[in-house]
Each structure stands twice: as C-alpha cells, then as structure tokens.
Design a protein around this motif. Structure first.
Motif, PDB file in Angstrom:
ATOM      1  N   ILE A 163      -2.476  -0.357  11.674  1.00 41.93           N
ATOM      2  CA  ILE A 163      -2.857   0.833  10.909  1.00 41.93           C
ATOM      3  C   ILE A 163      -4.355   0.757  10.659  1.00 41.93           C
ATOM      4  O   ILE A 163      -4.815  -0.142   9.946  1.00 41.93           O
ATOM      5  N   THR A 164      -5.112   1.654  11.257  1.00 37.81           N
ATOM      6  CA  THR A 164      -6.558   1.658  11.068  1.00 37.81           C
ATOM      7  C   THR A 164      -6.933   2.730  10.053  1.00 37.81           C
ATOM      8  O   THR A 164      -6.325   3.803   9.993  1.00 37.81           O
ATOM      9  N   TYR A 165      -7.952   2.428   9.276  1.00 36.60           N
ATOM     10  CA  TYR A 165      -8.385   3.357   8.237  1.00 36.60           C
ATOM     11  C   TYR A 165      -8.793   4.706   8.825  1.00 36.60           C
ATOM     12  O   TYR A 165      -8.487   5.761   8.271  1.00 36.60           O
ATOM     13  N   ASP A 166      -9.468   4.664   9.982  1.00 37.85           N
ATOM     14  CA  ASP A 166      -9.946   5.905  10.592  1.00 37.85           C
ATOM     15  C   ASP A 166      -8.817   6.779  11.108  1.00 37.85           C
ATOM     16  O   ASP A 166      -9.022   7.965  11.373  1.00 37.85           O
ATOM     17  N   ARG A 167      -7.636   6.196  11.299  1.00 36.68           N
ATOM     18  CA  ARG A 167      -6.520   6.973  11.832  1.00 36.68           C
ATOM     19  C   ARG A 167      -5.476   7.327  10.769  1.00 36.68           C
ATOM     20  O   ARG A 167      -4.370   7.739  11.102  1.00 36.68           O
ATOM     21  N   LEU A 168      -5.838   7.154   9.504  1.00 35.56           N
ATOM     22  CA  LEU A 168      -4.911   7.569   8.453  1.00 35.56           C
ATOM     23  C   LEU A 168      -4.777   9.081   8.395  1.00 35.56           C
ATOM     24  O   LEU A 168      -3.761   9.608   7.948  1.00 35.56           O
ATOM     25  N   GLY A 169      -5.830   9.781   8.846  1.00 30.75           N
ATOM     26  CA  GLY A 169      -5.789  11.234   8.895  1.00 30.75           C
ATOM     27  C   GLY A 169      -5.608  11.849   7.526  1.00 30.75           C
ATOM     28  O   GLY A 169      -6.194  11.422   6.529  1.00 30.75           O
ATOM     29  N   VAL A 170      -4.755  12.848   7.449  1.00 32.13           N
ATOM     30  CA  VAL A 170      -4.560  13.603   6.222  1.00 32.13           C
ATOM     31  C   VAL A 170      -3.921  12.753   5.127  1.00 32.13           C
ATOM     32  O   VAL A 170      -4.066  13.038   3.940  1.00 32.13           O
ATOM     33  N   TYR A 171      -3.255  11.641   5.514  1.00 32.11           N
ATOM     34  CA  TYR A 171      -2.613  10.802   4.513  1.00 32.11           C
ATOM     35  C   TYR A 171      -3.623  10.192   3.543  1.00 32.11           C
ATOM     36  O   TYR A 171      -3.327  10.000   2.374  1.00 32.11           O
ATOM     37  N   SER A 172      -4.829   9.855   4.034  1.00 38.27           N
ATOM     38  CA  SER A 172      -5.826   9.255   3.151  1.00 38.27           C
ATOM     39  C   SER A 172      -6.260  10.232   2.071  1.00 38.27           C
ATOM     40  O   SER A 172      -6.684   9.831   0.991  1.00 38.27           O
ATOM     41  N   ILE A 173      -6.153  11.560   2.340  1.00 37.20           N
ATOM     42  CA  ILE A 173      -6.510  12.574   1.343  1.00 37.20           C
ATOM     43  C   ILE A 173      -5.322  12.874   0.436  1.00 37.20           C
ATOM     44  O   ILE A 173      -5.441  12.910  -0.790  1.00 37.20           O
ATOM     45  N   LEU A 174      -4.159  13.073   1.051  1.00 34.31           N
ATOM     46  CA  LEU A 174      -2.977  13.392   0.268  1.00 34.31           C
ATOM     47  C   LEU A 174      -2.610  12.256  -0.690  1.00 34.31           C
ATOM     48  O   LEU A 174      -2.077  12.496  -1.778  1.00 34.31           O
ATOM     49  N   TYR A 175      -2.911  11.032  -0.286  1.00 32.87           N
ATOM     50  CA  TYR A 175      -2.615   9.867  -1.115  1.00 32.87           C
ATOM     51  C   TYR A 175      -3.361   9.930  -2.445  1.00 32.87           C
ATOM     52  O   TYR A 175      -2.890   9.432  -3.467  1.00 32.87           O
TER      53      TYR A 175
END
Length: 560
Positions: free
Chosen positions: A451-463
């Motif tokens: 799991i790479t930080y750059d590929r979290l996509g929208v989850y990093s915002i929704l989280y």
C-alpha cells in the motif's frame, strides 16, 4: 537448485602432501583380485585409519579419513539396511568401504552399490580368501609412516593461523588464509545470520555463488553437535565443525569441497582452527553490537525528525556506519504483520535484515520504532519521468516483499510505503506517510500486498472527513436505503453497485464478475435508481453514489 562448477586448484592453494590413497590401497598385492564397484572418482582420497565393523549401526568410533571393512554378517537377514549404512559412513567422512563377499552374499545388493556411487564412496568387493586382520596391518604400517609428517604440517598450520589472529587481521583474512592453506573455500556460519565467506566465494559471480549462500544458512547446515560431512542441496559436499562458544546462537566452520577433494588432514586442521575462528567471531559480534546500538539510535532520530542540520546528519551517518549517501532516492516503509511482534523480537529482526545479503536490494536499513519495524529503502538509479519512476519503485518493493516473506518466514507480511524522497531531511515525512498508509488501509479495509501513500487516492481524503450530522445525512441519502433493501431481500443491490463502479459502468463485465445474467444486472441497476431516485447516466448523481459507497466502506454500520 543450480550447482556451482568445480574449479581447478586455485593459486596459492596447498601443495600435494605425501599421502596414502584409496588408489594406493588397491595396488596392494593382497587386493590384486579385489573389484572397485563404485566411487571411481574418489579414489584419490587419503586414508588415515582403518577398522573392521561387524555391526549394522555406525558408532562414534568411526572417524573421518577411515577405511572401513566388513564381512557384512550384520546384513545377511536385512540386506536393505546396507544402503543406510553407506549413507551414515559418508556422513562420518569414511573414505572407502571394503566388503567381503561369498560368505554371506554372493553379490552385493544393487541398491547399496547405487547408493555408494551416488555418495561418491569407493566400494571395494574383497575376495573371501582375504584375511582382514592382515590387511589392517599392511594399511596401518603405511599410514603410520606418514603420521609424523602430517603432525608437523598440522602444527605449522595452527602456528600460522595463530600469528595471523594475533596480528589483528580480522575474520575475512583468517578465512582467506584457511582457503590458501586447505585448497578449498571456507565459511563461518552463524545461526540465523549471513555466512562469512573466504575470497574464493566472495569473488565468484553472484549467480554462481547464490545457491551455495542459500544452502550455507544455518537452517541448511543444521545444528550439528559434532563435526562431520554433509551434502548441500546444490550437491556440494562440505565438512562442518561446530565453533565452541558460550553464545546463545550457535556457529560452525564449514569447508566446501569446491576445488579439490577434502583430505583427512584438512578436516583435522579445521577442527583445530575452529576455536581460533570462534575468538575472531566473538570479536566481530562485539563490534557489531556496539555499532548496531549507534545505528539504531541514528535511524530512530533520523526518521522521527530529531536530526535537524545536514552537517549533523552526515556526521552521525558516518559514525554509525550508514551506507546511504546524500542525494540517494529512498523511501520509508512500514512492515505490517498479521500478528504484531514484541519489541525484543523486532530488534533481532532489524539486526538480521541489516546483515542479510538480499538479492532484491542492497544497502537497505531496518530499525524498530516503538512497536513498528521501519525500513529505509535506497532505490538506486530510478527513471526520471514520473510514471516510469513510480513503476520501477513498485517493482523493486514487490520483489523486496517476496524476499522478506521468505527470509522471515511470514507469508502474511504487507508493506506500507511513503513517498520517494532525495534529501535526508525529508525522510521523516516519508515515514509519516507510510504510517498514514497503514492507518487508512486498516480503517478503510484496503486489500493489497503493498500500500503506497501516493496510491491511496480518494481514501486519503475521505479518511480525514470527521463524523457528524452532515456525514450521516449523506450516507442516509445514498447508502442506507440500499442496505435496507438488501436486508429485506432486495437482491444484492450494494454489491451490484460497487461492482458496477469497479467495472467502469460496463454492465456486461459486471455480470461476468458477479456470475449473474446480463438482464439480472440491468434489473438490479434499474431498481437502485428507483429506490434512490437518481439516474446513473447523470455524472453528478453517479459521483454522489460512488462517494457514498467509499465513505460507507470507511464507516460501516452507520446508524440510520
């Protein structure tokens, strides 16, 4: 497993000393009618002892370099046990086996002959008329004439190694000198650690030496309580002698039969040199323990942002033995375990990974930070463009994960990766991102091995969206009605909508993924639109639905 080619005698190897070989034995007039049934390639091995055995079990009195004779009376009712008898003799380092036939066997069992050939053990068929005691006397007379010169050679070898040790030349110099002296490579193997190799193996091509490195782990050599011969997975014969030590981890000295046959005098020399190697190994471990403490503290301070200036970083990196140079592309990685490891176990794993010779990466550093295991991964020469750069990094990380699973014996490992950085003062941010990647993956239920930080996509915002009335109203509008319909037997509406979005709105592909008829999927999508009062053809409403599903995955079971 690949096998390394057998090399010719290396420059500086031992000179051929006077010896009594199996070939010389066969030339004795008393054995003029004897037949060599197996082991033709090993007839130049030296004989240093001779004995007669009339039992089926190999006892502790059988030593390396011995010529064993038997009438095979112990096998007359159980001839099948002769095969295992031969295997045990080879493990003891026996150089030849003579069996008298025509007394209990007209001919030796074919499986025993085949095993002797496989093990490289000269198997000699002795005639019934041969008096074994007479043969023992003849052989011992020949051997005793050579013992004095062998003792002188052994004494000179020990004195030479002792002087080298007192000069403080180090473990590698000691192993190199042993290789020159014995004519074959030598390795010092520490339990659950990388082996120290003499120059003949250190200078070999990686593809040539790697199978041997795999075999020379302590798991393959085994916990041997005493010296003896064994066969590695790559078909190499080795002689192992345990290094005397008071440490919890065991160690052994290994002589690899690569350039020439291992002679009995070589095994005796290795036995006498093991204590010397143990002294040097203890010294190396003491130095590594001190350096490891400095390196642990340096890495922990570096990754947590306690090293501020570049000058301070360079000074502490040099003192602690950090091999990563300034400007090297790197990233921080958090190792995720299925079951968390205790702090003491993490320290041992970090120390082991720093010393392990990994195939996928070089120069990787590992350190425990709190209850987590952190990796600093140098990425070498990466492509300049963004997409190619990211793909090259991911490929390297995936190879690293596969190797870590093998080395650590845990197939459930996952890696959480921060962004690639090129300045030392940016590592703290990459480590924080690796931790955030794990948090998001755990809360959002993200699957995947890396799991790479750059590929979290929208989850990093929704989280980051806090819980509140607006969030619950949003879910109640778009997600709750479908969940309620499914509970009443509405027909897997939530699952169908999720798969519909995964398939980018392709109904045919959605039906294939769900193993449902095309018309069934069409019916479910129409029912979804009717329940929610939306149109999947409207981009805005489609986005609202998609976001509701994502938020619902992060906060399942929101009360309605």
């Amino acid at each position: 497993m690949a096998m390394m080619p057998r090399n010719e005698m290396l420059l500086g190897a031992q000179t051929e000393e006077e010896k009594f070989t199996v070939k010389d034995l066969l030339a004795i007039p008393l054995l003029e009618e004897a037949r060599l049934l197996a082991g033709q390639k090993s007839i130049l091995r030296s004989i240093t002892r001779v004995s007669i055995i009339e039992i089926s079990d190999v006892n502790s009195e059988v030593k390396s370099g011995e010529f064993v004779m038997t009438t095979a009376s112990a096998f007359k009712d159980e001839p099948w046990r002769m095969r295992q008898f031969i295997v045990e003799l080879v493990k003891r380092g026996v150089v030849a086996l003579g069996i008298t036939t025509k007394r209990y066997f007209n001919e030796l069992p074919p499986e025993a002959v085949a095993e002797a050939e496989k093990q490289g053990l000269p198997l000699i068929e002795l005639q019934k008329e041969v008096v074994l005691s007479d043969l023992v006397k003849i052989v011992m007379d020949r051997i005793q004439a050579l013992e004095t010169s062998h003792l002188v050679i052994l004494q000179n070898r020990i004195q030479s190694m002792t002087r080298l040790l007192l000069d403080g030349s180090g473990l590698y110099a000691l192993l190199d000198a042993m290789e020159d002296m014995l004519g074959n490579p030598v390795a010092a193997v520490l339990e659950n650690d990388k082996p120290w190799l003499s120059k003949g193996l250190r200078g070999a091509e990686p593809l040539e030496v790697w199978p041997l490195l795999q075999s020379l782990t302590f798991r393959q050599v085994g916990r041997m309580s005493s010296g003896g011969f064994t066969l590695l997975q790559n078909t190499y014969r080795i002689y192992v002698n345990q290094i005397p030590s008071r440490r919890k981890r065991q160690a052994c000295l290994v002589l690899i039969e690569r350039n020439c046959d291992i002679q009995p005098l070589d095994t005796l020399s290795l036995d006498r040199m093991s204590p010397l190697a143990g002294l040097e190994l203890a010294n190396v471990e003491a130095v590594h323990e001190v350096e490891g403490k400095y390196l642990d503290q340096f890495l922990q301070d570096w990754m947590t942002g306690k090293i501020i200036s570049e000058a301070d970083w360079k000074l502490r990196a040099d003192v602690s033995g950090c091999t990563i140079s300034e400007g090297t592309p790197m990233c921080a990685i958090l190792v995720g375990w299925k079951t968390p490891e205790p702090a003491e176990k993490l320290k041992e794993i970090a120390r082991r990974l720093r010393s392990e010779r990994l195939r996928s990466v070089t120069g990787m550093l590992a350190v425990p930070i709190g209850d987590d295991l952190a990796l600093v991964l140098p990425l070498g020469n990466l492509p300049q463009t963004g997409q190619e750069r990211e793909e090259a990094a991911i490929s390297l990380i995936n190879r690293l994960l596969a190797e870590l699973r093998t080395v650590l014996g845990d197939q459930e490992l996952r890696l959480f990766v921060g962004r690639i950085i090129e300045r030392s003062n940016e590592l703290q941010g990459s480590w924080a991102q690796a931790k955030r990647a794990r948090q998001v993956a755990e809360v959002c239920g993200l699957s995947g091995e890396t799991i790479t930080y750059d590929r979290l996509g929208v989850y990093s915002i929704l989280y980051l969206i806090p819980s509140g009335v607006e969030r619950e109203q949003f879910l109640s509008r778009f997600a709750l009605p479908l969940q309620q319909a499914d509970r009443k037997g509405g027909g897997r509406l939530m699952e169908t909508l999720e798969m519909f979005f995964r398939c980018n709105g392709n109904i045919k592909l959605t039906s294939e993924k769900l193993y449902a008829h095309y018309n069934t999927i069409v019916y479910r999508l129409e029912k979804i639109q009717a329940i929610l009062g939306v149109s999947l053809d409207d981009p805005e409403e489609r986005l609202q639905l998609h976001l509701a599903l994502k938020i619902g995955q992060i906060t399942p079971g929101v009360p309605g």
